[in-house]
Design a protein around this motif. Sequence first.
Motif, PDB file in Angstrom:
ATOM      1  N   THR A  93       0.826  -1.217   0.000  1.00  0.00           N
ATOM      2  CA  THR A  93       0.000   0.000   0.000  1.00  0.00           C
ATOM      3  C   THR A  93       0.858   1.264   0.000  1.00  0.00           C
ATOM      4  O   THR A  93       2.071   1.189  -0.017  1.00  0.00           O
ATOM      5  N   HIS A  94       0.167   2.393   0.033  1.00  0.00           N
ATOM      6  CA  HIS A  94       0.846   3.689   0.055  1.00  0.00           C
ATOM      7  C   HIS A  94       1.880   3.697   1.186  1.00  0.00           C
ATOM      8  O   HIS A  94       1.567   3.323   2.320  1.00  0.00           O
ATOM      9  N   PRO A  95       3.115   4.094   0.880  1.00  0.00           N
ATOM     10  CA  PRO A  95       4.148   4.023   1.927  1.00  0.00           C
ATOM     11  C   PRO A  95       3.917   5.020   3.059  1.00  0.00           C
ATOM     12  O   PRO A  95       3.105   5.939   2.928  1.00  0.00           O
ATOM     13  N   ASN A  98      -1.671  -1.076   8.049  1.00  0.00           N
ATOM     14  CA  ASN A  98      -1.259  -2.393   8.539  1.00  0.00           C
ATOM     15  C   ASN A  98      -2.041  -3.497   7.819  1.00  0.00           C
ATOM     16  O   ASN A  98      -2.998  -3.227   7.088  1.00  0.00           O
ATOM     17  N   LEU A  99      -1.591  -4.740   8.031  1.00  0.00           N
ATOM     18  CA  LEU A  99      -2.122  -5.856   7.236  1.00  0.00           C
ATOM     19  C   LEU A  99      -3.641  -5.983   7.357  1.00  0.00           C
ATOM     20  O   LEU A  99      -4.337  -6.188   6.358  1.00  0.00           O
ATOM     21  N   ILE A 118      -5.495  -3.305   5.393  1.00  0.00           N
ATOM     22  CA  ILE A 118      -5.448  -3.556   3.941  1.00  0.00           C
ATOM     23  C   ILE A 118      -6.571  -4.540   3.581  1.00  0.00           C
ATOM     24  O   ILE A 118      -7.326  -4.350   2.628  1.00  0.00           O
ATOM     25  N   LEU A 119      -6.677  -5.606   4.396  1.00  0.00           N
ATOM     26  CA  LEU A 119      -7.690  -6.632   4.107  1.00  0.00           C
ATOM     27  C   LEU A 119      -9.097  -6.076   4.321  1.00  0.00           C
ATOM     28  O   LEU A 119     -10.031  -6.400   3.578  1.00  0.00           O
ATOM     29  N   ASP A 120      -9.217  -5.235   5.310  1.00  0.00           N
ATOM     30  CA  ASP A 120     -10.496  -4.585   5.592  1.00  0.00           C
ATOM     31  C   ASP A 120     -10.947  -3.755   4.371  1.00  0.00           C
ATOM     32  O   ASP A 120     -12.113  -3.779   3.982  1.00  0.00           O
ATOM     33  N   TYR A 141       2.584  -9.051  14.047  1.00  0.00           N
ATOM     34  CA  TYR A 141       2.690  -9.014  12.577  1.00  0.00           C
ATOM     35  C   TYR A 141       1.476  -8.311  11.966  1.00  0.00           C
ATOM     36  O   TYR A 141       1.590  -7.536  11.028  1.00  0.00           O
ATOM     37  N   LEU A 142       0.293  -8.609  12.502  1.00  0.00           N
ATOM     38  CA  LEU A 142      -0.934  -8.036  11.929  1.00  0.00           C
ATOM     39  C   LEU A 142      -0.977  -6.520  12.083  1.00  0.00           C
ATOM     40  O   LEU A 142      -1.657  -5.839  11.326  1.00  0.00           O
ATOM     41  N   SER A 143      -0.223  -6.019  13.036  1.00  0.00           N
ATOM     42  CA  SER A 143      -0.255  -4.564  13.255  1.00  0.00           C
ATOM     43  C   SER A 143       0.782  -3.854  12.384  1.00  0.00           C
ATOM     44  O   SER A 143       0.912  -2.649  12.423  1.00  0.00           O
ATOM     45  N   GLU A 144       1.525  -4.635  11.597  1.00  0.00           N
ATOM     46  CA  GLU A 144       2.554  -4.010  10.768  1.00  0.00           C
ATOM     47  C   GLU A 144       2.138  -3.971   9.311  1.00  0.00           C
ATOM     48  O   GLU A 144       1.155  -4.599   8.915  1.00  0.00           O
TER      49      GLU A 144
END
Length: 620
Positions: free
Chosen positions: A535-537, A560-561, A564-566, A604-607
Amino acid sequence: MQNFGLEIWGDDNFLIREGQLALNYARCPSLLEITQTIRERGYRGPLLLRFPHLIKKQIASLFDAFHSAMEEFEYQGKFHAVFPLKVNQFPNFVHSLIRVATPYGYGLEAGSKGELIIAMSETPMGAPITVNGFKDKEMIALCFTAAKMGHNITVTIEGLGELQTIIEVNREFNKESITTVTPKIGVRIRLHSSGIGSWAKSGGYSSKFGLTSTELLEAFELLQRSKLLGQLSMVHFHIGSQMSEIAPLKKALREAGNIYTDLKNRGAFALSAINIGGGLTVEYSQHSHAQERNYSLKEFANDVVFLMQEIAKNKGVETPDIFTESGRYIAASHSVLIAPVLELFSQEYHQKSLRLKEDNPPLIQELNDLFETINRTNAREYLHDALDHMESLLTLFDLGYIDLEDRSNTEILANLIIKKAITLLKDEDTDELKRLQNRIQEKYLVNFSAFESLPDFWGLSQHFPVMPLDRLDTKPTRPASLWDITCDSDGEIGFNPDLPLYLHDIDVTKDEYFLAFFLTGAYQEVLGMKHNLFTHPTEVIVNFDEAGEMHLDDLIEAQNLMDILDDLEYETGKMDKSLKQKIEESPLIDEEEKRVLLGKLYLYLSENSYLKTIQATYDL
Ligand SMILES: Cc1ncc(COP(=O)(O)O)c(C=O)c1O
């Protein structure tokens, strides 16, 4: 090319100081220093730096160029400009733009309902808003709402249907109102002149936009009949972005100028402005033989002002106000994408990887001798011998006469000889040497996504200047290909011998090496694709106060991951539960490990999706 063509594309915005790339502003901080400061706060992966002072510089130069031209030609009309939001709608950009642009009375252009809402809420009262593109009744009603708010808004019609809708909305909107308010109306004209380059089709007879001469006459009569001629205030055209030559613009100006004066003489008494759209070129090239622009801003402004003056004078009408909608020119330079190099992929061709045997096949022994004795005098001959030996040795492998170790030694030695020969023969610019650079190019794996951050490279082969942030006092010698981290072979900026990029020989396990991509501020951000879910940096605004102190403001971290999925409409709550349940119910993990794994999973999910590290000893 130790300065990476900075004098061609850099516009004095950056300078090289003590081997580092620095901002040519305030106390000239180096981009590496800014990057390190942000990384010290724990942000990793690519970074997008925004420099509002560069937006201001572009706006000031545009207004100065037109004001000077108007003064020189004693032009009676005024100059106005709006920023086309399609070029960059990101809030950190738009807010910075509005802050630096307000003193100029600079406005916004909208091409969709979303952009119109941004324009209605962000444009300072009194500054112009122009609305282009196809519109439905709701969008036109929004334009009327903006006019009721007191905005100085012009709705440009792209077809007769839109004009009918404006007439209808005008009737409904003003029926029960105490004061009758109608936005100004502009007409986009379909010129037979078209631009040049990738975006030429924005103009010309077959363009998607604008009214033909016949439709224009009908629109004029319709406005007259519905008593709205007093609202017709602007003639608008846009012949395409990144107009590399001035000639098409001059042609379009003559055509549009004559349409303007004809309408005026026909009775369009309120007509007072000509809007020349965008198209001002940005110089993206890093090589003087590939420059993209054949005119200066001064020439551009002089031509517009002079031609409008001449046409108006010849036709006996007042000179119109001039509007521009330059977007690329205003926004491109303000942002720089900085991405860490993660790995080099030709390290295997290192001398230390040789596995020479006690008894090597004779051709390999010869290759080794060539490598050890190659010098300036014999370089060309030894290079040819090495290429010949390599072909023979690879055939011997195919026929089963030599083994994998011999083949590996062949590849390493041949590549080392090519590298040495190219360095020794660097003053000779032959096609053969250029071609060979392809063979020895280093692949730099860079922590970014070309699809997300440079979509015009992917879609249109647009070049963006790139250079490292430091080591600029050392000549870069490695012909470089840049790989992004997507799983897609299109995410590669390949080495081009005609427009070569050389980078430094680095060991990423020991040193950090950052590449900066420039002129990414126009079109790239919103066109960026989430391919592979990058995604956008992470982005930050680099502001300077009056004392010249730097402030890193409004940092927005890459998504965060789970976010993105949301965005893709996954039910992340359910996914979260499912992941947790699978760990908890797995017969392969004991209780203590479950606790550790769950903790790690949530971290990990928060990154974000960008890589942290591949093999380096430091975090990326
Ligand atoms: C109507 C209109 N105005 C202005 C622009 C901005 O052009 P540029 O970014 O080349 O200045 C565009 C771009 O497509 C456009 O369509």
